[in-house]
Design a protein around this motif. Structure first.
Motif, mmCIF file in Angstrom:
data_model
loop_
_atom_site.group_PDB
_atom_site.id
_atom_site.type_symbol
_atom_site.label_atom_id
_atom_site.label_comp_id
_atom_site.label_asym_id
_atom_site.label_seq_id
_atom_site.Cartn_x
_atom_site.Cartn_y
_atom_site.Cartn_z
ATOM 1 N N SER A 272 0.850 -1.186 0.000
ATOM 2 C CA SER A 272 0.000 0.000 0.000
ATOM 3 C C SER A 272 0.887 1.237 0.000
ATOM 4 O O SER A 272 2.125 1.138 0.066
ATOM 5 C CB SER A 272 -0.919 -0.007 1.229
ATOM 6 N N GLY A 273 0.246 2.387 -0.075
ATOM 7 C CA GLY A 273 0.967 3.651 -0.078
ATOM 8 C C GLY A 273 0.442 4.583 0.985
ATOM 9 O O GLY A 273 -0.446 4.231 1.772
ATOM 10 N N PRO A 274 0.961 5.795 1.073
ATOM 11 C CA PRO A 274 0.569 6.736 2.122
ATOM 12 C C PRO A 274 -0.883 7.169 1.977
ATOM 13 O O PRO A 274 -1.380 7.350 0.859
ATOM 14 C CB PRO A 274 1.525 7.915 1.919
ATOM 15 N N ALA A 275 -1.564 7.328 3.098
ATOM 16 C CA ALA A 275 -3.003 7.634 3.102
ATOM 17 C C ALA A 275 -3.250 9.133 2.936
ATOM 18 O O ALA A 275 -3.752 9.809 3.827
ATOM 19 C CB ALA A 275 -3.638 7.115 4.388
ATOM 20 N N TRP A 276 -2.939 9.631 1.761
ATOM 21 C CA TRP A 276 -3.240 11.036 1.463
ATOM 22 C C TRP A 276 -4.744 11.256 1.286
ATOM 23 O O TRP A 276 -5.250 12.336 1.568
ATOM 24 C CB TRP A 276 -2.520 11.457 0.172
ATOM 25 N N ALA A 277 -5.433 10.256 0.801
ATOM 26 C CA ALA A 277 -6.862 10.380 0.534
ATOM 27 C C ALA A 277 -7.600 9.212 1.174
ATOM 28 O O ALA A 277 -7.013 8.175 1.498
ATOM 29 C CB ALA A 277 -7.122 10.415 -0.973
ATOM 30 N N ALA A 294 -1.576 -7.021 -3.793
ATOM 31 C CA ALA A 294 -0.619 -6.964 -4.899
ATOM 32 C C ALA A 294 0.611 -6.196 -4.484
ATOM 33 O O ALA A 294 0.551 -5.247 -3.686
ATOM 34 C CB ALA A 294 -1.248 -6.320 -6.133
ATOM 35 N N VAL A 295 1.742 -6.595 -5.016
ATOM 36 C CA VAL A 295 2.986 -5.825 -4.968
ATOM 37 C C VAL A 295 3.342 -5.521 -6.413
ATOM 38 O O VAL A 295 3.734 -6.417 -7.168
ATOM 39 C CB VAL A 295 4.110 -6.610 -4.274
ATOM 40 N N GLY A 296 3.122 -4.265 -6.809
ATOM 41 C CA GLY A 296 3.228 -3.943 -8.216
ATOM 42 C C GLY A 296 2.174 -4.711 -8.990
ATOM 43 O O GLY A 296 1.005 -4.753 -8.617
ATOM 44 N N GLY A 297 2.588 -5.387 -10.076
ATOM 45 C CA GLY A 297 1.648 -6.159 -10.874
ATOM 46 C C GLY A 297 1.565 -7.618 -10.485
ATOM 47 O O GLY A 297 0.902 -8.400 -11.168
ATOM 48 N N GLY A 303 0.283 -15.147 0.290
ATOM 49 C CA GLY A 303 1.735 -15.072 0.238
ATOM 50 C C GLY A 303 2.376 -15.627 -1.002
ATOM 51 O O GLY A 303 3.599 -15.517 -1.181
ATOM 52 N N VAL A 304 1.616 -16.235 -1.906
ATOM 53 C CA VAL A 304 2.154 -16.788 -3.147
ATOM 54 C C VAL A 304 1.941 -15.782 -4.269
ATOM 55 O O VAL A 304 0.799 -15.364 -4.535
ATOM 56 C CB VAL A 304 1.486 -18.132 -3.497
ATOM 57 N N GLY A 305 3.023 -15.383 -4.947
ATOM 58 C CA GLY A 305 2.931 -14.376 -5.983
ATOM 59 C C GLY A 305 2.615 -14.942 -7.354
ATOM 60 O O GLY A 305 3.209 -15.931 -7.770
ATOM 61 N N ILE A 306 1.665 -14.288 -8.039
ATOM 62 C CA ILE A 306 1.293 -14.676 -9.405
ATOM 63 C C ILE A 306 1.439 -13.448 -10.299
ATOM 64 O O ILE A 306 0.689 -12.478 -10.152
ATOM 65 C CB ILE A 306 -0.152 -15.214 -9.489
ATOM 66 N N PRO A 307 2.427 -13.433 -11.207
ATOM 67 C CA PRO A 307 2.597 -12.272 -12.096
ATOM 68 C C PRO A 307 1.386 -12.079 -13.002
ATOM 69 O O PRO A 307 0.716 -13.040 -13.395
ATOM 70 C CB PRO A 307 3.847 -12.634 -12.909
ATOM 71 N N GLY A 312 0.072 -2.608 -11.578
ATOM 72 C CA GLY A 312 -0.437 -2.316 -10.241
ATOM 73 C C GLY A 312 -1.946 -2.407 -10.224
ATOM 74 O O GLY A 312 -2.606 -2.395 -11.276
ATOM 75 N N PHE A 313 -2.502 -2.510 -9.008
ATOM 76 C CA PHE A 313 -3.947 -2.602 -8.821
ATOM 77 C C PHE A 313 -4.360 -1.699 -7.665
ATOM 78 O O PHE A 313 -3.591 -1.458 -6.732
ATOM 79 C CB PHE A 313 -4.375 -4.040 -8.483
#
Length: 613
Positions: A272-277, A294-297, A303-307, A312-313
């Motif tokens: 996630s990112g900073p809660a500006w909004a 998601a981490v990026g795309g 915990g299992v990553g699927i490209p 991003g989402f």
């Protein structure tokens, strides 16, 4: 002349003078920004509802439903725009469940209920002073009788509270929680429980917040047995017993259940990112217990990553095991997509982005780079090389460089498709979008490197990125410029005053006087500079060396006050002022004027221009 689709030309032209399909008009015409999305109902059938910004309507935010015929149907009548003014940055201005939408109207900031085909009904009282009571971040109670949300009062001193009101008829809101400087994200988390976030000055929501819980009475709409579950970290987005926290240095999922405090699938990456909004939704919990984010795309399921094909989402929602979200891509406009947790790699487009007259060879893709800073700590950026299907640059020449800086300054650059960047790269410019020390996305420790150093480390890192690219032979060191807006505009002005790296700079609604900012900003940012620079006024008077000539400089107002250092800027600079861009939106006329300025600037930077600019 443009070549056939997909054909790459051997035509050679000087960098900066390439013919481009990205015109100033293309930057704004037909542009729609996807702001939020839900799964709702239309004519008794489950469908997609979303909030979009419309530059052609002066940045209006419209609720839209996908009809059974595949058509897009506007829900808000003329004169209504779903946009909140809480914290000035807004967000969380609408919520949809079933065939009902609740939204905050920009003109009066009252909360409305909307059923398809009917006129909006105001649920909150009309204040004595227009827009004096503002609302945001709504959620519907499990029995659908109540709406809980954030209320911000501007009647005298600005106050922030969590309130409850009837979901189906006008009522007087009941205060559930008050007494802190800020509140956010009230969420029903099961078993009659409500959780929310609070914090106080001088903190921002990414510094030190508290996570609260209380028991919600569905008969009276009040909360009792309130407890503070934790504090001292940045908490965001409670869902069930889960919450995002940076207590491990990274914004990861944590479980807070009774006395249990455990990370769920920890990783050295941020979800996630900073809660500006308000209104962000960066993960979902499925009915079968699975968690997804998601981490990026890369979609993470337990915990299992699927490209995926996305970069991003955001604004996730889930029905069963099917996720609906806004997908951001590196090579095209954002879309609303749907995927199943069993195979997130298969993205099904629900609402596509606009079709652009660009071939794949016309589009510059972001390349991640890291480069050394003056302290040895690496900083990061996204590098976009020139790209154009019709031409290429001379082998003996290097392209000019546009350095871009994000706002905030607590924010980050992302590798999402942007026509504003393609405007430059398609003309033969390189672009580097800098994540200086203090940017988000790299953990709390990296984020805190900006504390007390704003106007110093961001400037150092922007200069370091440009020099590193020039020394590596990727760009022309004599044709490097810098641009940014708001806090990024401040970094532009500070960079031009502090170093002889850039041939020109452009600051859009940039901060030039930190003293004026501290004394004349809104409540949300009233003490923001206390961490970035230091408490006012003590930290704003420091001794500093002269840039030209010898001898120590006597104590004076903060050397980072660019308004007092204009005489040090010896290159052309452009400062733009105008209305702030609405949350999730834009103003077509303003964007069009900026596009024309970009076009003029591109011509001036090309080889053979009459000045160094």
């Amino acid at each position: 002349m443009r070549l056939p689709w997909g054909v790459v030309s051997t035509n050679e032209m000087p960098y900066g003078r390439w013919p481009s399909p990205v015109t100033p008009e293309l930057l704004t015409e037909g542009a729609v920004g996807l702001v939020d999305v839900w799964v709702g109902e239309w004519e008794g059938v489950s469908t997609t509802v979303w909030l979009e910004s419309r530059p052609r309507e002066a940045g209006r935010l419209q609720l839209v439903v996908l009809g059974g015929d595949g058509g897009h149907h506007d829900l808000l009548p003329e004169g209504f725009s779903a946009r909140s003014g809480v914290h000035e940055y807004g967000g969380g201005a609408a919520w949809v469940e079933g065939d009902v939408a609740w939204f905050v109207n920009w003109a009066d900031q009252r909360l409305y209920r909307l059923t398809a085909g009917e006129a909006p009904v105001p649920l909150t009282p009309e204040p004595s002073e227009r827009r004096a009571l503002r609302y945001a971040d709504m959620r519907l109670s499990p029995d659908r009788r109540w709406i809980v949300c954030v209320r911000e009062s501007h009647a005298g001193d600005v106050t922030n509270e969590i309130v409850a009101l009837r979901s189906d008829e006008p009522s007087e809101p009941v205060v559930l929680f008050a007494g802190t400087d800020f509140v956010a994200q009230p969420r029903f988390v099961g078993d009659g429980r409500l959780r929310w976030i609070s914090w106080n000055h001088p903190n921002m929501p990414w510094n030190d917040t508290s996570l609260h819980e209380g028991r919600f009475d569905g008969e009276t709409g009040v909360v009792d047995a309130t407890v503070r579950l934790a504090s001292g970290q940045s908490f965001m987005q409670p869902v069930g017993d889960m919450v995002i926290s940076d207590r491990s240095n990274w914004w990861n999922l944590w479980r807070f259940s009774g006395d249990d405090r455990q990370p769920a699938f920890p990783q050295d990456a941020e979800m996630s990112g900073p809660a500006w909004a308000f209104g962000e939704r960066d993960y979902v919990l499925a009915a079968d217990g699975r968690m997804a984010w998601a981490v990026g795309g890369t979609v993470m399921v337990d915990g299992v990553g699927i490209p995926t094909a996305a970069a991003g989402f955001d604004h996730w929602t889930i029905v069963g095991s099917t996720v609906t979200a806004i997908a951001r891509f590196s090579d095209r406009d954002a879309s609303i997509v749907r995927f199943d947790l069993d195979d997130p790699s298969e993205l099904r487009t629900v609402v596509p982005g606009r079709v652009l007259p660009l071939s794949d060879a016309d589009i510059s893709k972001a390349e991640p780079i890291s480069f050394p800073t003056v302290t040895g700590t690496p900083a990061h950026a996204w590098y976009y090389p020139p790209a154009n299907a019709a031409v290429h640059g001379p082998a003996q020449q290097r392209p000019p460089l546009v350095v871009m800086i994000h706002g905030g300054p607590t924010a980050h650059a992302v590798p999402f498709f942007s026509l504003a960047k393609q405007f430059w790269t398609s003309r033969g410019f390189a672009v580097v979008d800098v994540n200086h020390r203090g940017s988000t996305g790299f953990g709390r420790e990296f984020r805190n490197l900006l504390d007390g150093q704003w106007g110093i480390v961001d400037v150092e890192d922007c200069c370091a990125a440009a020099r590193w690219l020039a020394e590596s032979g990727r760009v022309d060191p004599d044709r490097m410029v810098i641009r940014g807006g708001s806090a990024g505009g401040f970094t532009v002005l500070a960079s031009l005053a502090a170093a002889d790296v850039f041939a020109a700079g452009a600051s859009s609604y940039g901060i030039a006087d930190l003293a004026a900012l501290t004394g004349d900003t809104h409540k949300f940012e009233a003490h923001y500079c206390d961490r970035l620079i230091g408490p006012w006024p003590e930290a704003h008077r420091v001794p500093g060396p002269r840039r030209h000539g010898g001898g120590a400089q006597p104590e004076r107002d903060d050397r980072r006050c660019t308004a007092r250092q204009g005489c040090r800027v010896r290159v052309p600079r452009v400062r733009g002022r105008g209305p702030r861009v609405p949350q999730g939106g834009n103003d077509r006329r303003l964007a069009h004027r900026r596009a024309r300025v970009l076009s003029a600037g591109a011509a001036a930077l090309a080889p053979g221009a009459s000045s160094r600019l």
